[in-house]
Scaffold this motif. Sequence first.
Motif, PDB file in Angstrom:
ATOM      1  N   GLY A 148       0.788  -1.223   0.000  1.00 62.18           N
ATOM      2  CA  GLY A 148       0.000   0.000   0.000  1.00 62.18           C
ATOM      3  C   GLY A 148       0.820   1.273   0.000  1.00 62.18           C
ATOM      4  O   GLY A 148       0.353   2.310   0.479  1.00 62.18           O
ATOM      5  N   LEU A 149       2.048   1.219  -0.539  1.00 63.26           N
ATOM      6  CA  LEU A 149       2.918   2.393  -0.566  1.00 63.26           C
ATOM      7  C   LEU A 149       3.103   2.975  -1.963  1.00 63.26           C
ATOM      8  O   LEU A 149       3.652   4.065  -2.110  1.00 63.26           O
ATOM      9  N   GLY A 150       2.685   2.251  -2.983  1.00 63.87           N
ATOM     10  CA  GLY A 150       2.982   2.664  -4.365  1.00 63.87           C
ATOM     11  C   GLY A 150       2.388   4.003  -4.741  1.00 63.87           C
ATOM     12  O   GLY A 150       3.064   4.849  -5.340  1.00 63.87           O
ATOM     13  N   LEU A 151       1.107   4.238  -4.403  1.00 62.32           N
ATOM     14  CA  LEU A 151       0.463   5.495  -4.781  1.00 62.32           C
ATOM     15  C   LEU A 151       1.123   6.680  -4.078  1.00 62.32           C
ATOM     16  O   LEU A 151       1.339   7.732  -4.685  1.00 62.32           O
ATOM     17  N   GLY A 152       1.425   6.533  -2.785  1.00 69.88           N
ATOM     18  CA  GLY A 152       2.057   7.627  -2.054  1.00 69.88           C
ATOM     19  C   GLY A 152       3.418   7.976  -2.612  1.00 69.88           C
ATOM     20  O   GLY A 152       3.775   9.155  -2.754  1.00 69.88           O
ATOM     21  N   ILE A 153       4.212   6.926  -2.946  1.00 61.36           N
ATOM     22  CA  ILE A 153       5.537   7.167  -3.523  1.00 61.36           C
ATOM     23  C   ILE A 153       5.399   7.870  -4.874  1.00 61.36           C
ATOM     24  O   ILE A 153       6.119   8.837  -5.173  1.00 61.36           O
ATOM     25  N   ALA A 154       4.472   7.419  -5.704  1.00 65.76           N
ATOM     26  CA  ALA A 154       4.281   8.019  -7.031  1.00 65.76           C
ATOM     27  C   ALA A 154       3.875   9.485  -6.903  1.00 65.76           C
ATOM     28  O   ALA A 154       4.389  10.350  -7.615  1.00 65.76           O
ATOM     29  N   ARG A 155       2.950   9.773  -5.977  1.00 63.62           N
ATOM     30  CA  ARG A 155       2.511  11.161  -5.835  1.00 63.62           C
ATOM     31  C   ARG A 155       3.649  12.055  -5.345  1.00 63.62           C
ATOM     32  O   ARG A 155       3.811  13.185  -5.825  1.00 63.62           O
ATOM     33  N   ASN A 156       4.466  11.571  -4.392  1.00 62.13           N
ATOM     34  CA  ASN A 156       5.584  12.380  -3.904  1.00 62.13           C
ATOM     35  C   ASN A 156       6.577  12.697  -5.016  1.00 62.13           C
ATOM     36  O   ASN A 156       7.076  13.828  -5.135  1.00 62.13           O
ATOM     37  N   ILE A 157       6.861  11.712  -5.852  1.00 67.38           N
ATOM     38  CA  ILE A 157       7.805  11.933  -6.956  1.00 67.38           C
ATOM     39  C   ILE A 157       7.244  12.939  -7.948  1.00 67.38           C
ATOM     40  O   ILE A 157       7.948  13.857  -8.406  1.00 67.38           O
ATOM     41  N   ILE A 158       5.973  12.792  -8.299  1.00 66.56           N
ATOM     42  CA  ILE A 158       5.359  13.696  -9.286  1.00 66.56           C
ATOM     43  C   ILE A 158       5.278  15.116  -8.739  1.00 66.56           C
ATOM     44  O   ILE A 158       5.543  16.098  -9.452  1.00 66.56           O
TER      45      ILE A 158
END
Length: 475
Positions: free
Chosen positions: A439-449
């Motif tokens: 459950g970490l993929g979306l948070g990591i993607a948003r932080n990078i973007i």
Amino acid sequence: MVLGVLVTQLVGGVIWSAQLRNKSEIETRIAAQHLAHSAVSAIRYFKSLPANYRPLMIQQLREMGGTRFFVNANATPILLTPIGKNALADMASQTVLKTLREELPFLSGFKLAFAWPDDLNVSDDGLKIADLPDNWVQHILLIKPNPAPILVIQIQLEPGQWLYLAALMPNPYFLESNGPLSPDRLMLQALSLAAVLLLSILVVRWTTRPLAALSDAAEAFGKGDTVPDLPETGSREFVKTARAFRAMRDRIKRYLEDREKLFASISHDLRTPITRLKLRTELLDDDAMRADFHEDLDELDMMVKGALQSVKDSDIHENRTEVRLDPLIQRMIRDAQMAGHAVAFTESGLTVMAKPLALKRAIGNLFDNALFYGERVTISVRRHAINSSEQGIDNRELDDIKIEIRDHGPGVPEDAFSSLFQPYLRLAHGREQNVGGMGLGLGIARNIIQAHGGELLLANHAEGGLVATIVLPHR
């Protein structure tokens, strides 16, 4: 600034114009009274002369000079062409006429008018001012090079005897004194306005140039780029702001470094006791209890690794470069197709300035989610034109790059969108489809973007499935 200066000049011009008009009216009224008294004296003198002496006296005055009026005797009044409507001229005429009637009550025929010297008739036989010898009028009237309006007074002394008096006002150009919008005054106001605006523009540019540097530095720091120290020059307020920004930047950098060290230390320190606990569980005789211990320790180990991965993946240290989106996405699609997944993609030929590995991680997380939770995946990349004035920048066209990743799965309940980016949060169908996820993929993607100055948007598609849209600035 322009509006303020214009309004100030307008208000000042109105006040000045009112004062100038009042002063001009007073001066014109006094001058008209003096001219009228001089005309009364001349009229009384010619009235006292026998009719046959008047032409001789007029001729003698022309030859000797020194008189205020150009004088002529006519049998009938001369038809004149008055000047246009003018408040000062009308007031002067009324003042002279009133004085003549008060001082000469025994005369009844008065004709007054202001006329321009061009084509001004002086006798009943059609003789004009321009036809007279210069020495007759050059010291009495202004005919050239800048003609002045002439006051013509015609009085009937006896039947068939009209006295013709022509004179200038004490201020020959009194009509111009009432005009606040003369070319010279307008030029002076225009030069004043231009000087004020030029100085204002220079001062504003000198003041805002450091603010633009501060804005660029803040944007670069937010994206993780190296930011040089701001020069401590300019206004006192900007120097204080630059120092506060530098102190804030240093505090944030220290915080990020401490956070990374903290998670690295936690991961390292927890790995040893977790390994020891796994070894000790092997000594348990109860198989069921040993399996439960192993499961709990595996989950704990995965959570520690996931937390460390969350920190590292959102803070990848890279330089920005021009990234071609088509090859980056096609490499992901090739691996997915080899695994038997159906992916639809059309090349766009677009590029974006980004950190390559970080952007690949963000798109990869969203792509993996789509593969896990959807039957098939559709990816599209397009350029979207926006009007920068809507963002308060300036009036020019900018471009956004939109990367849409759509799965054809069940989608997401509407009440769950607000919590999708929370760490370790997984929906029911997600746990069924992907058992090993954290459950970490979306948070990591948003932080990078967001570190790239972009935005990650999630929405259900009208025909089913979830659409993840990455919005990145083109440059």
